[in-house]
Design a protein around this motif. Structure first.
Motif, PDB file in Angstrom:
ATOM      1  N   GLN A  39       0.833  -1.207   0.000  1.00 15.98           N
ATOM      2  CA  GLN A  39       0.000   0.000   0.000  1.00 15.98           C
ATOM      3  C   GLN A  39       0.863   1.251   0.000  1.00 15.98           C
ATOM      4  N   ALA A  40       1.961   1.210   0.773  1.00 13.66           N
ATOM      5  CA  ALA A  40       2.847   2.371   0.842  1.00 13.66           C
ATOM      6  C   ALA A  40       3.489   2.647  -0.514  1.00 13.66           C
ATOM      7  N   VAL A  41       3.954   1.604  -1.180  1.00 15.55           N
ATOM      8  CA  VAL A  41       4.564   1.789  -2.501  1.00 15.55           C
ATOM      9  C   VAL A  41       3.503   2.237  -3.507  1.00 15.55           C
ATOM     10  N   ASP A  42       2.302   1.705  -3.383  1.00 19.10           N
ATOM     11  CA  ASP A  42       1.213   2.134  -4.261  1.00 19.10           C
ATOM     12  C   ASP A  42       0.913   3.619  -4.049  1.00 19.10           C
ATOM     13  N   TYR A  43       0.966   4.066  -2.795  1.00 17.73           N
ATOM     14  CA  TYR A  43       0.752   5.488  -2.489  1.00 17.73           C
ATOM     15  C   TYR A  43       1.830   6.335  -3.170  1.00 17.73           C
ATOM     16  N   LEU A  44       3.095   5.861  -3.098  1.00 17.92           N
ATOM     17  CA  LEU A  44       4.171   6.587  -3.772  1.00 17.92           C
ATOM     18  C   LEU A  44       3.890   6.679  -5.275  1.00 17.92           C
ATOM     19  N   SER A  45       3.477   5.566  -5.862  1.00 18.36           N
ATOM     20  CA  SER A  45       3.184   5.532  -7.287  1.00 18.36           C
ATOM     21  C   SER A  45       2.035   6.464  -7.650  1.00 18.36           C
ATOM     22  N   ASP A  46       0.983   6.460  -6.824  1.00 22.34           N
ATOM     23  CA  ASP A  46      -0.168   7.331  -7.070  1.00 22.34           C
ATOM     24  C   ASP A  46       0.212   8.806  -7.038  1.00 22.34           C
ATOM     25  N   HIS A  47       1.294   9.117  -6.313  1.00 23.71           N
ATOM     26  CA  HIS A  47       1.736  10.509  -6.199  1.00 23.71           C
ATOM     27  C   HIS A  47       2.938  10.793  -7.109  1.00 23.71           C
TER      28      HIS A  47
END
Length: 162
Positions: free
Chosen positions: A27-35
């Motif tokens: 989820q944390a890496v996905d958050y980075l990707s989303d931003h």
């Protein structure tokens, strides 16, 4: 000219986050990707690896035969569909598919029974095996670590996981 595979190398980078589960690290890496963070600079590393075998049920002779028959039926369906491509009529194609499923189920049941008998009662249960880590760290290339930490700090504020 010889082609050789690259040798394994340990992960590198600065630790920018640590999570108790893989789902949270993901989820944390996905958050980075989303931003719009360049996630190719990030690595998820699991530590304290354990092999976990979750027992899913008792294996009886009947269940072994049924599992074998089911697997055999799927293979029979696959083979029947392939052979039916060369059938002259639609009816013969359906007959080939049905025959493939039945023959596959019979052979699968026989092999399931033989495999069960071969164990001699030593392993009368079914299970799923997986490797899990005790914790997951996210590493980042040093040139991008500060930006990633700032984004993950915002992620922690949004999720309430500080």
């Amino acid at each position: 000219m010889s082609m050789s595979l690259p040798l394994p190398e340990p992960p590198s980078g600065i630790r920018i986050g640590s999570y108790p589960t893989y789902a949270e690290a993901q989820q944390a890496v996905d958050y980075l990707s989303d931003h719009k963070f360049a996630v190719e600079n990030v690595t998820i590393v699991g530590s304290d690896l354990r092999l976990v075998e979750r027992v899913t049920g008792r294996l009886t002779q009947g269940r072994a035969v049924a599992i074998g028959a089911g697997g055999g039926a799927w293979w029979g369906l696959f083979v029947g569909v392939l052979i039916s491509l060369f059938a002259a009529t639609g009816a013969s194609a359906i007959a080939l598919i049905v025959a493939g499923v039945v023959i596959g189920a019979v052979f699968g049941a026989i092999f399931g029974w033989l495999a069960y008998r071969a164990t001699g009662g030593q392993r009368d249960f079914t299970s799923r095996t997986q490797v899990v880590a005790g914790s997951y760290e996210i590493l980042c290339e040093p040139a991008h670590a500060e930006e990633a930490r700032n984004l993950l700090a915002r992620f922690a504020l949004h999720t309430g996981k500080l």
